[in-house]
Design a protein around this motif. Structure first.
Motif, PDB file in Angstrom:
ATOM      1  N   GLN A 178     -80.312  -5.629 -58.383  1.00 54.93           N
ATOM      2  CA  GLN A 178     -80.155  -4.631 -59.250  1.00 54.93           C
ATOM      3  C   GLN A 178     -80.128  -4.403 -61.278  1.00 54.93           C
ATOM      4  N   GLY A 179     -79.291  -5.635 -62.191  1.00 53.24           N
ATOM      5  CA  GLY A 179     -79.914  -4.946 -63.064  1.00 53.24           C
ATOM      6  C   GLY A 179     -81.234  -4.798 -63.801  1.00 53.24           C
ATOM      7  N   LEU A 180     -82.319  -5.360 -63.243  1.00 53.95           N
ATOM      8  CA  LEU A 180     -83.922  -5.701 -63.243  1.00 53.95           C
ATOM      9  C   LEU A 180     -84.256  -4.020 -63.357  1.00 53.95           C
ATOM     10  N   ASP A 181     -83.347  -3.655 -62.069  1.00 53.92           N
ATOM     11  CA  ASP A 181     -83.632  -1.950 -60.699  1.00 53.92           C
ATOM     12  C   ASP A 181     -83.190  -0.960 -62.001  1.00 53.92           C
ATOM     13  N   LEU A 182     -81.880  -0.571 -62.275  1.00 56.10           N
ATOM     14  CA  LEU A 182     -81.690   0.038 -63.862  1.00 56.10           C
ATOM     15  C   LEU A 182     -81.786  -0.573 -65.097  1.00 56.10           C
ATOM     16  N   ILE A 183     -82.414  -1.216 -65.061  1.00 53.15           N
ATOM     17  CA  ILE A 183     -83.498  -1.057 -66.493  1.00 53.15           C
ATOM     18  C   ILE A 183     -84.829  -0.781 -66.429  1.00 53.15           C
ATOM     19  N   ALA A 184     -85.616  -0.877 -65.446  1.00 60.41           N
ATOM     20  CA  ALA A 184     -86.880   0.299 -65.368  1.00 60.41           C
ATOM     21  C   ALA A 184     -85.957   1.263 -64.849  1.00 60.41           C
ATOM     22  N   ARG A 185     -85.166   1.800 -64.344  1.00 52.97           N
ATOM     23  CA  ARG A 185     -85.241   3.358 -64.029  1.00 52.97           C
ATOM     24  C   ARG A 185     -84.409   3.712 -64.880  1.00 52.97           C
ATOM     25  N   ALA A 186     -83.952   3.413 -66.393  1.00 54.32           N
ATOM     26  CA  ALA A 186     -83.431   4.311 -67.450  1.00 54.32           C
ATOM     27  C   ALA A 186     -84.791   3.947 -68.038  1.00 54.32           C
ATOM     28  N   TYR A 187     -85.676   3.024 -68.274  1.00 49.36           N
ATOM     29  CA  TYR A 187     -85.842   3.076 -69.952  1.00 49.36           C
ATOM     30  C   TYR A 187     -87.820   3.458 -69.486  1.00 49.36           C
ATOM     31  N   ILE A 188     -87.925   3.293 -67.952  1.00 49.18           N
ATOM     32  CA  ILE A 188     -90.034   3.563 -68.450  1.00 49.18           C
ATOM     33  C   ILE A 188     -89.842   4.455 -67.120  1.00 49.18           C
ATOM     34  N   ASP A 189     -91.047   5.294 -68.345  1.00 45.87           N
ATOM     35  CA  ASP A 189     -91.112   6.825 -67.189  1.00 45.87           C
ATOM     36  C   ASP A 189     -92.732   6.072 -66.754  1.00 45.87           C
ATOM     37  N   PRO A 190     -93.291   7.259 -65.934  1.00 45.48           N
ATOM     38  CA  PRO A 190     -94.685   6.628 -65.314  1.00 45.48           C
ATOM     39  C   PRO A 190     -95.837   5.953 -66.880  1.00 45.48           C
ATOM     40  N   ASN A 191     -96.740   5.637 -66.260  1.00 45.02           N
ATOM     41  CA  ASN A 191     -97.414   4.736 -67.496  1.00 45.02           C
ATOM     42  C   ASN A 191     -96.382   3.917 -68.717  1.00 45.02           C
ATOM     43  N   ASP A 192     -95.990   4.008 -68.555  1.00 45.23           N
ATOM     44  CA  ASP A 192     -95.610   3.048 -69.714  1.00 45.23           C
ATOM     45  C   ASP A 192     -95.581   1.411 -69.370  1.00 45.23           C
ATOM     46  N   THR A 193     -95.376   1.153 -70.712  1.00 41.31           N
ATOM     47  CA  THR A 193     -96.416  -0.371 -70.571  1.00 41.31           C
ATOM     48  C   THR A 193     -95.072  -0.995 -70.828  1.00 41.31           C
ATOM     49  N   VAL A 194     -95.214  -2.063 -69.575  1.00 42.48           N
ATOM     50  CA  VAL A 194     -94.384  -3.256 -69.254  1.00 42.48           C
ATOM     51  C   VAL A 194     -95.576  -4.805 -68.957  1.00 42.48           C
ATOM     52  N   VAL A 195     -94.934  -5.311 -70.222  1.00 39.39           N
ATOM     53  CA  VAL A 195     -95.943  -6.598 -70.858  1.00 39.39           C
ATOM     54  C   VAL A 195     -95.195  -7.805 -69.333  1.00 39.39           C
ATOM     55  N   MET A 196     -95.769  -8.551 -69.233  1.00 39.08           N
ATOM     56  CA  MET A 196     -95.584  -9.873 -67.715  1.00 39.08           C
ATOM     57  C   MET A 196     -95.747 -11.378 -68.462  1.00 39.08           C
ATOM     58  N   GLU A 197     -95.791 -12.176 -67.991  1.00 41.78           N
ATOM     59  CA  GLU A 197     -96.853 -13.766 -68.269  1.00 41.78           C
ATOM     60  C   GLU A 197     -97.431 -13.238 -66.531  1.00 41.78           C
ATOM     61  N   ALA A 198     -98.357 -14.011 -66.228  1.00 46.17           N
ATOM     62  CA  ALA A 198     -99.397 -13.974 -64.873  1.00 46.17           C
ATOM     63  C   ALA A 198     -99.307 -15.802 -65.261  1.00 46.17           C
ATOM     64  N   PRO A 199     -98.839 -16.132 -64.395  1.00 43.34           N
ATOM     65  CA  PRO A 199     -97.931 -15.215 -62.719  1.00 43.34           C
ATOM     66  C   PRO A 199     -96.459 -14.690 -63.417  1.00 43.34           C
ATOM     67  N   SER A 200     -95.850 -14.025 -62.239  1.00 44.08           N
ATOM     68  CA  SER A 200     -94.526 -13.459 -62.380  1.00 44.08           C
ATOM     69  C   SER A 200     -93.626 -13.445 -61.396  1.00 44.08           C
ATOM     70  N   TYR A 201     -92.598 -13.136 -61.348  1.00 44.85           N
ATOM     71  CA  TYR A 201     -91.963 -12.888 -60.799  1.00 44.85           C
ATOM     72  C   TYR A 201     -91.474 -11.745 -60.013  1.00 44.85           C
ATOM     73  N   LEU A 202     -91.994 -11.836 -58.580  1.00 52.05           N
ATOM     74  CA  LEU A 202     -92.254 -10.730 -57.572  1.00 52.05           C
ATOM     75  C   LEU A 202     -91.671  -9.647 -57.981  1.00 52.05           C
ATOM     76  N   GLY A 203     -90.144  -9.715 -57.817  1.00 55.35           N
ATOM     77  CA  GLY A 203     -89.284  -8.702 -57.286  1.00 55.35           C
ATOM     78  C   GLY A 203     -89.033  -7.976 -58.916  1.00 55.35           C
ATOM     79  N   ALA A 204     -89.831  -7.956 -59.653  1.00 55.88           N
ATOM     80  CA  ALA A 204     -89.800  -7.360 -61.095  1.00 55.88           C
ATOM     81  C   ALA A 204     -91.176  -6.849 -60.752  1.00 55.88           C
ATOM     82  N   MET A 205     -92.234  -7.706 -60.061  1.00 58.14           N
ATOM     83  CA  MET A 205     -93.750  -6.541 -60.229  1.00 58.14           C
ATOM     84  C   MET A 205     -93.441  -5.184 -58.716  1.00 58.14           C
TER      85      MET A 205
END
Lengths: 384, 384
Positions: free
Chosen positions: A94-121
């Motif tokens: 839920q913390g991750l979900d709240l971060i995404a909802r509070a900060y990310i607008d459509p098309n904002d860029t988020v960087v991850m390593e590949a491969p990465s955690y499925l729940g984050a994607m």
């Protein structure tokens, strides 16, 4: 009723499907990410479970940020600086979900390593982020590639699992942590440091959090699912007050607050004299499981397969010669062993290098041995 | 880090601010929506609280839709038809949030009565819905206005609280329920029926759910916060499988699942022989509280104020001559009584008719009497 466009883009979870199939009694599952039920500190929780009925206040509505005594405890436990706060979430997911909802607008860029955690994607997909990946090395993210992305794409955040990464088990080196922190400060990118496996180190010495080197440019996600119990759904988020206040605002709409009796139960557990000893026992158990799996894999696998040693966590990453890993996973399932094929851990499935994620925390040594036997047989036939 | 645009549009919650101020010991609060702590059925939960330590499975990861035995129980409890399912949420607030996230694209139209539940406006605001309101009468929504909106604006859903509405306490008549259901079917609008106060009827006979008349065009939100305990954060959503599956998909990213020990605790409570008796006691308690508040208001208020009788729930709605209700609420607070002014319950504050929401479930009879004394004194001065 037509579903929202953001949800239409989310593929149905392959892992959920394979986990459903893996519940067959004849299948040994190395597919999930479940802790062993034997590790749940129920004895240590029992006194608090029995005290809850005397604590009327935990049955009333609570504060959105969390149960006061727990927040106070965590401030000390994590040695938070004055300007930082903790908040409690319904699992760190839920913390991750709240971060995404509070900060990310459509098309904002988020960087991850590949491969990465499925729940984050999934979570960043739901807010329609532009997910950009950098390759992962044995020491963490490819730092040159990371700087290029930071420079060229001005991402809002870098989501990472530096301790015993899911799915690869990689633990970032100290130098990588320092360098990532420098880059986050230099390019003003928020580091979202997800640390669910941090306490599960069974070899080597602990390394500081990456966030320790950029405390005001980071948010840390903590999980109690691996060291206490996942069923409780207890996680915490820490970071500077200005970063967390928007999360609290979203959480108010999301669920008002997390279960207060569960927060009191967690506090009782964290304060128990034997809690550290309990974590030591988990580490010792998982070390034997890991060593068993690793030894069996080394003994039985064809030489075309490449195995990476890990110092903790729950997973081993098995690299394979190029092949259709979905088909392979299906064949393995038919042969009585469930694994997760690498493409599901990449935002673009077709960019995945062939590999399998193997979990070692939720099967007995005998099951691990038998699972590797089944795995090796199929791999010998298909990629040997 | 700049917050998401969707969050920038959400005003900070006036209610949170007033509730914080209302925690002053010298203030009697009629502002919140808290159940009385005395009603928490802790004795009925105690056996299950003490059994949890023997139930290892509740400490492991669980299914996203909910704890199997609880879902099975609820299927019977709510007499769900074969094609319908239940899912468990972290409070019914989460159910509402999942509905908004699964179904609403920016600018999709959602209809509500005005005034309406603040938490619903927050949630639909976060997904950038176009919130359209229809006036509320003593029997429920203005049906002509509702049909015009359904016809002209093709809304995706109609969010409603037909039983003892928050904030007005209105309970929809049987005829209104039947007619709303007909309209939802005719115009293919999903009814989101939020029923947190349904069990809190203390006068008159129960009326069927509106959804009973349009079961395949509706989703029902159930809360256990008022009849069990809000601290547990347990709610349920029921509806046809096709409606609920997208919610389960969003919930997987939102928190994986709700606390399993809390679900087992709730099941134990619902199955307890004395649970119905327990609800009867809550109803009897709240009836005396309501009657006390109502009688005092009738006795002490100036004639310019208009009071509506209610048959259940937690709130009374006090209509006033046109005035600045924010300023009035501030003056009342300074005089030792906290209330919520009507504009916060309208998506467009300036369209609000002057009124105050008064809660009667969380103050003793003596406190209610004293609160009305303070309230009446200020109202006599300001609008008498």
């Amino acid at each position: 009723m037509e579903i929202a466009k953001s949800l239409q883009q989310i593929p149905s979870s392959y892992i959920r499907e394979i986990l459903a199939a893996a519940s067959d009694k004849n299948v040994i599952s190395l597919a999930g990410g479940l802790p062993d039920e034997k590790t749940f500190p129920i004895d240590l929780m029992k006194p608090m479970l029995e005290s809850l009925s005397d604590m009327t206040e935990v049955f009333q509505y609570g504060a959105t940020a969390g149960y006061g005594p727990l927040l106070e405890f965590l401030g000390d436990y994590y040695q938070l600086p004055e300007s930082h706060i903790a908040m409690i979430c319904t699992g760190s997911q839920q913390g991750l979900d709240l971060i995404a909802r509070a900060y990310i607008d459509p098309n904002d860029t988020v960087v991850m390593e590949a491969p990465s955690y499925l729940g984050a994607m999934q979570v960043f997909g739901l807010v329609q982020a532009n997910i950009v990946t950098v390759p992962q090395t044995e020491c963490g993210p490819d730092l040159d590639a990371l700087e290029v992305v930071f420079f060229e794409q001005s991402p809002k955040m870098f989501y990472a699992v530096p301790d015993f990464h899911n799915p690869t088990g990689v633990c970032w080196s100290l130098e990588t942590r320092q360098r990532v922190a420098e880059l986050c400060i230099k390019y003003n990118v928020a580091l979202i440091e997800d640390a669910p496996y941090r306490e599960l180190r069974f070899s080597g010495d602990a390394i500081p959090l990456t966030s320790d080197f950029c405390p005001d440019h980071s948010i840390v996600l903590r999980s109690f699912s691996k060291i206490a119990s996942p069923g409780l759904r207890m996680g915490a988020v820490t970071g500077k007050r200005a970063y967390l206040e928007p999360l609290i605002k979203v959480k108010q709409g999301a669920d008002l607050h997390s279960s207060v009796p569960m927060q009191a139960l967690l506090l009782g557990l964290l304060q128990h004299d034997n809690f550290e000893l309990h974590i030591d026992k988990i580490r010792a158990l998982y070390k034997t499981r890991y060593q068993k799996l690793f030894a069996e894999l080394q003994r039985q696998l064809p030489e075309t397969c490449e195995l990476k040693a890990v110092d903790g966590g729950m997973f081993v990453w098995l690299s394979l010669p190029e092949c259709d890993t979905f088909a392979l996973a299906k064949t393995l399932l038919a042969n009585g062993v469930a694994v997760v094929p690498s493409p599901v851990f990449y935002p673009a499935h077709d960019k995945a290098k062939a590999a399998l994620r193997l979990n070692f925390t939720n099967a007995t040594p005998d099951e691990l041995e038998e699972a590797v036997k089944r795995l090796a047989k199929v791999l010998q036939e298909q990629v040997g």
